[in-house]
Design a protein around this motif. Sequence first.
Motif, short mmCIF file in Angstrom:
data_model
loop_
_atom_site.label_atom_id
_atom_site.label_comp_id
_atom_site.label_asym_id
_atom_site.label_seq_id
_atom_site.Cartn_x
_atom_site.Cartn_y
_atom_site.Cartn_z
N ARG A 199 38.20 30.79 33.46
CA ARG A 199 37.92 32.17 33.84
C ARG A 199 37.21 32.92 32.72
NH1 ARG A 199 39.99 36.61 32.09
NH2 ARG A 199 41.93 36.65 30.90
N ARG A 231 33.64 32.06 33.51
CA ARG A 231 33.12 32.77 34.69
C ARG A 231 32.85 34.22 34.34
NH1 ARG A 231 36.69 29.57 37.96
NH2 ARG A 231 38.40 30.99 37.57
N THR A 268 30.51 42.47 51.60
CA THR A 268 31.91 42.07 51.43
C THR A 268 32.22 41.59 50.02
OG1 THR A 268 31.34 39.88 52.24
CG2 THR A 268 32.19 41.43 53.86
N SER A 269 31.23 41.63 49.13
CA SER A 269 31.50 41.13 47.78
C SER A 269 32.21 42.15 46.89
CB SER A 269 30.19 40.74 47.09
OG SER A 269 29.69 39.54 47.66
N ASN A 309 35.01 45.12 46.19
CA ASN A 309 36.31 45.59 46.68
C ASN A 309 36.16 47.02 47.19
OD1 ASN A 309 38.94 46.55 46.99
ND2 ASN A 309 39.71 45.21 45.38
N TYR A 342 35.48 39.51 48.47
CA TYR A 342 35.58 40.30 47.24
C TYR A 342 36.62 39.73 46.29
CZ TYR A 342 39.16 42.85 49.93
OH TYR A 342 40.23 43.17 50.70
N LYS A 367 37.03 36.41 46.02
CA LYS A 367 36.27 35.31 45.44
C LYS A 367 35.33 35.84 44.37
CE LYS A 367 33.47 31.34 46.82
NZ LYS A 367 32.45 30.88 47.77
N PHE A 368 34.69 36.97 44.67
CA PHE A 368 33.76 37.55 43.71
C PHE A 368 34.51 38.06 42.48
CE2 PHE A 368 30.68 41.00 42.43
CZ PHE A 368 29.73 40.12 41.95
N ARG A 416 37.13 36.77 41.22
CA ARG A 416 37.38 35.57 40.42
C ARG A 416 36.10 35.13 39.71
NH1 ARG A 416 42.36 33.77 41.60
NH2 ARG A 416 43.07 33.85 43.76
N ALA A 417 34.98 35.21 40.44
CA ALA A 417 33.72 34.78 39.85
C ALA A 417 33.33 35.68 38.68
CB ALA A 417 32.61 34.80 40.91
N ARG A 418 33.86 36.90 38.67
CA ARG A 418 33.59 37.79 37.54
C ARG A 418 34.48 37.45 36.35
NH1 ARG A 418 34.70 43.41 38.99
NH2 ARG A 418 35.42 42.92 41.08
N GLY A 419 35.39 36.51 36.54
CA GLY A 419 36.23 36.07 35.43
C GLY A 419 37.46 36.93 35.20
N LEU A 420 37.84 37.74 36.18
CA LEU A 420 39.03 38.56 36.00
C LEU A 420 40.26 37.68 35.92
CD1 LEU A 420 38.32 41.46 38.52
CD2 LEU A 420 37.58 41.18 36.16
N SER A 421 41.28 38.19 35.24
CA SER A 421 42.50 37.40 35.10
C SER A 421 43.21 37.33 36.44
CB SER A 421 43.42 38.05 34.07
OG SER A 421 43.88 39.29 34.57
N ASN A 422 44.06 36.33 36.55
CA ASN A 422 44.85 36.18 37.77
C ASN A 422 45.62 37.44 38.10
OD1 ASN A 422 44.57 33.88 39.25
ND2 ASN A 422 45.77 32.64 37.82
N ALA A 461 44.93 40.55 37.31
CA ALA A 461 44.04 41.61 37.82
C ALA A 461 43.64 41.31 39.26
CB ALA A 461 42.81 41.74 36.94
N GLY A 478 45.77 43.85 41.04
CA GLY A 478 44.81 44.95 41.10
C GLY A 478 44.02 44.92 42.39
N HIS A 479 43.43 43.79 42.71
CA HIS A 479 42.51 43.76 43.84
C HIS A 479 43.17 43.37 45.15
CE1 HIS A 479 38.68 44.52 41.75
NE2 HIS A 479 39.36 44.10 40.71
N LYS A 534 46.48 45.83 46.39
CA LYS A 534 46.11 47.17 46.86
C LYS A 534 45.51 47.12 48.26
CE LYS A 534 44.10 51.51 45.44
NZ LYS A 534 43.23 52.26 44.55
N ASN A 535 44.80 46.04 48.55
CA ASN A 535 44.20 45.93 49.87
C ASN A 535 45.21 45.60 50.96
OD1 ASN A 535 41.11 46.20 50.19
ND2 ASN A 535 41.40 45.30 48.17
#
Lengths: 327, 328
Positions: A87, A90, A103-104, A106, B219, B221-222, B224-230, B232, B236-237, B240-241
């Motif tokens: 990570r 990434r 959809t990318s 949040n 979002y 998947k994205f 994760r692709a941004r490298g956010l921690s598990n 977060a 976080g994401h 909340k949804n």
Amino acid sequence: MTSPKLLEVKNLRVEFPTRRGTLVAVDDVSLEIAAGEVLGVVGESGAGKSMTGTAIIGLLEPPGRIASGEIRLEGRRIDNLPYHEMRKIRGRQIGAIFQDPLTSLNPLYKVGDQLVETILTHLPMTHAQARDRAVKLLEDVGIPSAAERINSYPHQFSGGMRQRVVIALALAAEPKLIVADEPTTALDVSIQAQIIQLLKKLCREHGTAVMLVTHDMGVIAETADRVAVMYAGRIAEIGPVQEVIKRPHHPYTMGLMGAIPTMGHKTERLTQIDGSMPRLNAIPRGCAFNPRCPKVFDRCRVERPDLMPAGQSHASCWLVAKEPAHV
Amino acid sequence: MIAFIVRRLVQAALVMLAVAFVSFAMFNFIGDPVANIVGQDTPADQIVELRKALGVDDPMPVRFGRFVVNAMQGKFGLSYRTTEPVGRMIADRLPATLELSLVAAIFALAAGIPMGVFAGLYPNSWLSRMMMTVSLIGISLPTFLIGILLIYIFAVILGILPSFGRGETIKFGFWSTGLLTVSGLKAIILPAITLGLFQLTLIMRLVRSEMMEVLRTDYIKFARARGLSNRAVHFGHALKNTLVPVITITGLQLGAIIAFAIITETVFSWPGVGLLFLQSVVYADIPVMSTYLVMIGFVFVVINLIVDMLYFVVDPRLRTQGRTSGGK
Ligand SMILES: Nc1ncnc2c1ncn2[C@@H]1O[C@H](COP(=O)(O)OP(=O)(O)OP(=O)(O)O)[C@@H](O)[C@H]1O
Ligand code: SF4
Ligand SMILES: [Mg+2]
């Protein structure tokens, strides 16, 4: 190509274990991307383009897995890293852009917060610095009055603007490589060209390499340095873009090049060749393309061709084989 | 947003009016209120006078109007059973029910959300499977059985918690609370668990399925692709949804908790409105019953309003009218 290899994929194989046997979505794929280079990846739906990209950023979803092969970034193996190591790569080393900008993002967070979050994850900055950088990034991707728009939510942007935000997010920590999986397919035709131009310009400025997955040969022709043509999980042909377009060696590529639309016009999917790609559980013996190939001959039905040099490119077709048949 | 609130308030008022009418109908058409007051040997002319004084023979809309006006002032008439003002009886017992319901809801949320998150993140772990199985039992066991079981274990066998009553209470004006004394706190544990268990399992299952759904979105998947921690990504994401449906269900369930408190209060002799209602049913104490109905209706309406407001807090898409910048 003399520039150093940034990304090296060697004999990559991605499998999906299912109840009725193992499906091989990516089979023995090898490719390289040099620093700052744009590699286009084309092929029919289901050819394994997305799977290859997803494997590179390490986000294959179980049960999908890398069964064999290796992926190296600047010489370091990254395909077997644990999650917390990967990570850090990434976003920081390899960014990603997906097909659907709607959809990318949040929906519940302001775009600025999503940018700041990404920046702070990877770069040693204060919150205020990260915010300044976020505004700068939004300006760079062409969002008007970025300092205000940073406080907007994703739904307050149009599709094209959202994809610009996504590009800003992918570039937030200055990665060396961006995997862009059909970044414009979901967008209005009239803005597709703009987004591609923007991506191309930014990556050139930052020296970012791109793996650009697309169905649009026109985009490839104008954007890519090299191109890989995929078919049924394998690479059919890979080489410099002009060579592949002007002198294709693989019959499948020849079919694809039959009609290159001009950039910016909606193209029909790449199926100008009669028939359709075999399903993963029914890939024929020998060359996977043989049932559709106009130039098929005996050897094609028994032996599977690997990538072989063909002019300045490489193609996996017995037509370009230098050595005689084993059968 | 203001327009939305006004619209909702009007809707709420209409719903309350409908509830009030049902309650009013119970009052008027089940039994004769005068007959309930007067004795066998009351002279006829006195009865006529009483009928006039009470306005029983006025046209129906007039009587209903009077009922609504009185109700809004908290005047619900006198109980047939105790001849106390019904409004006072309910007000005296409401704190007990509200405290019990609140503690039960907090228990259900505080345990249900983390359990649901865990089960959603690791659906294949043995702990998740166990929670899912146990929650099935929790859903299918009737409340009174759970209550009796808990009493048997903790009050009878172990003897560490009381099996009935509210313990000592402290009065703050009209509100009497049991949450500030040791005996009061001990007394609320078993009833709150009994009352909250069903909602806990419900919330857990809801959060789990929402979480699994959200984790599949682009979002995430994205992110994760941004490298956010598990952490977060998950809290976080993703979490909340999942909140919008959780708020909806929790809100509705809070109403249900207050309504279902009847059973729990009966099992634990908890001095709340639910117990009062049950006693009133036994005595056909119509004023108390119809007032209880109005009260429960009111609680549901208020909770629904709050839930609608919370949507705005959580989901920005509702806050702003889809203002889009030109993307061409
Ligand atoms: N979860 C899964 N289980 C089994 N097979 C899968 C799964 N996900 C994808 N596949 C298969 O993997 C193959 C490669 O898919 P991939 O998404 O890489 O294709 P693609 O080239 O990106 O196509 P498209 O142009 O439609 O995006 C497809 O045949 C698909 O059916
Ligand atoms: S190997 Fe044979 S079947 Fe395959 S592409 Fe070449 S000629 Fe066609
Ligand atoms: Mg794809």
